[in-house]
Write a protein that holds these residues in place. Structure first.
Motif, mmCIF file in Angstrom:
data_model
loop_
_atom_site.group_PDB
_atom_site.id
_atom_site.type_symbol
_atom_site.label_atom_id
_atom_site.label_comp_id
_atom_site.label_asym_id
_atom_site.label_seq_id
_atom_site.Cartn_x
_atom_site.Cartn_y
_atom_site.Cartn_z
ATOM 1 N N ARG A 53 80.563 -47.926 -2.446
ATOM 2 C CA ARG A 53 79.956 -49.257 -2.380
ATOM 3 C C ARG A 53 81.027 -50.328 -2.494
ATOM 4 O O ARG A 53 82.094 -50.109 -3.060
ATOM 5 C CB ARG A 53 78.915 -49.434 -3.473
ATOM 6 C CG ARG A 53 79.497 -49.459 -4.854
ATOM 7 C CD ARG A 53 78.465 -49.538 -5.970
ATOM 8 N NE ARG A 53 78.011 -50.886 -6.204
ATOM 9 C CZ ARG A 53 76.744 -51.276 -6.237
ATOM 10 N NH1 ARG A 53 75.779 -50.419 -6.065
ATOM 11 N NH2 ARG A 53 76.422 -52.527 -6.467
ATOM 12 N N TYR A 74 76.914 -53.483 -0.667
ATOM 13 C CA TYR A 74 76.706 -52.615 0.492
ATOM 14 C C TYR A 74 77.077 -51.206 0.039
ATOM 15 O O TYR A 74 78.181 -50.984 -0.455
ATOM 16 C CB TYR A 74 77.607 -53.055 1.643
ATOM 17 C CG TYR A 74 77.580 -52.114 2.823
ATOM 18 C CD1 TYR A 74 76.609 -52.249 3.808
ATOM 19 C CD2 TYR A 74 78.526 -51.101 2.948
ATOM 20 C CE1 TYR A 74 76.589 -51.389 4.895
ATOM 21 C CE2 TYR A 74 78.511 -50.239 4.026
ATOM 22 C CZ TYR A 74 77.545 -50.384 5.000
ATOM 23 O OH TYR A 74 77.521 -49.521 6.068
ATOM 24 N N ARG A 76 77.322 -47.170 1.158
ATOM 25 C CA ARG A 76 77.353 -46.229 2.280
ATOM 26 C C ARG A 76 76.921 -44.869 1.770
ATOM 27 O O ARG A 76 77.431 -44.379 0.759
ATOM 28 C CB ARG A 76 78.759 -46.160 2.870
ATOM 29 C CG ARG A 76 78.808 -45.499 4.213
ATOM 30 C CD ARG A 76 78.117 -46.355 5.258
ATOM 31 N NE ARG A 76 78.012 -45.625 6.515
ATOM 32 C CZ ARG A 76 77.229 -45.988 7.501
ATOM 33 N NH1 ARG A 76 76.498 -47.064 7.402
ATOM 34 N NH2 ARG A 76 77.188 -45.290 8.599
ATOM 35 N N GLY A 90 75.095 -41.011 8.972
ATOM 36 C CA GLY A 90 75.491 -42.060 8.045
ATOM 37 C C GLY A 90 74.464 -43.179 8.022
ATOM 38 O O GLY A 90 73.818 -43.471 9.034
ATOM 39 N N ALA A 92 73.036 -46.820 5.307
ATOM 40 C CA ALA A 92 73.445 -47.809 4.310
ATOM 41 C C ALA A 92 72.284 -48.215 3.412
ATOM 42 O O ALA A 92 71.118 -48.055 3.773
ATOM 43 C CB ALA A 92 73.999 -49.052 5.006
#
Length: 193
Positions: A53, A74, A76, A90, A92
């Motif tokens: 993050r 944010y 990940r 992937g 978020a």
């Protein structure tokens, strides 16, 4: 003359406040990360995996031992369908955060341990979509933790944080139960005004 009295009082009150702003980054460890099942060709368990993050925090310390903090992070992570073979993509998690801070030492101290508690919203993004496409699952939760701020100069400090975020599980998949917990361990720095 009396028209200016509120302005004078507001200006005088703001002098006792210290404003901090800066970035942070670290790890995001998830527990309760089984978020349900995916049912294409059978019921396969779905999880969100650990990640990293980064974000920023703004703090207004308006009392000797207390302050208010707002921020954005944010995160990940990986969306994983535990099938044979395993399928991963992937994705978020966007977070907006508010915390009330209680410091062990008064404003002006070089080292300031603190406890934090408050609320947040998390926007979990489905793989292949973006937050601007409306592909998110919004969940509200609470968080708590603590850390320490160390003043390294009159204008700069470094900080270490550990927080636990508790949120409902995203995407309304079948078989969900409980909450997802996210443990943050981060380091950052802030400019002090």
């Amino acid at each position: 003359m009396y028209r200016f009295a509120p302005l004078v009082l507001l200006t005088a009150a703001s002098f006792g406040q210290v404003f901090e702003v800066g970035p942070h980054g670290g790890v995001s460890r998830l527990s309760g990360r089984d978020i349900g099942t995916y049912t294409v060709g059978g019921a396969e368990p779905v999880t969100l995996e650990n990640g990293w993050r980064f974000g920023f925090r703004m703090t207004l310390n308006n009392w000797a031992h207390f302050g208010h903090e707002m921020g954005y992070a944010y995160n990940r992570t990986t969306f994983r369908i535990n099938s044979d073979p395993v399928q991963e993509a992937g994705t978020a998690i966007h977070q907006g955060i508010y915390n009330f801070l209680a410091y062990a030492t008064p404003e002006g101290s070089r080292v300031r341990p603190f406890a934090a508690g408050g609320g947040h919203f998390s926007n979990f993004i489905f793989p292949g979509l973006s937050v601007t496409q409306g592909g998110g699952s919004n969940k509200i939760g609470y968080n708590y933790g603590g850390g320490v701020k160390i003043r390294v100069s009159p204008q700069w400090l470094i900080r270490f944080d550990v927080r636990q975020y508790v949120t409902g599980k995203p995407f309304d998949l079948p078989g969900q139960s409980g909450a997802i917990k996210q443990l943050e361990a981060s380091i950052g720095f802030s400019f002090v005004m």
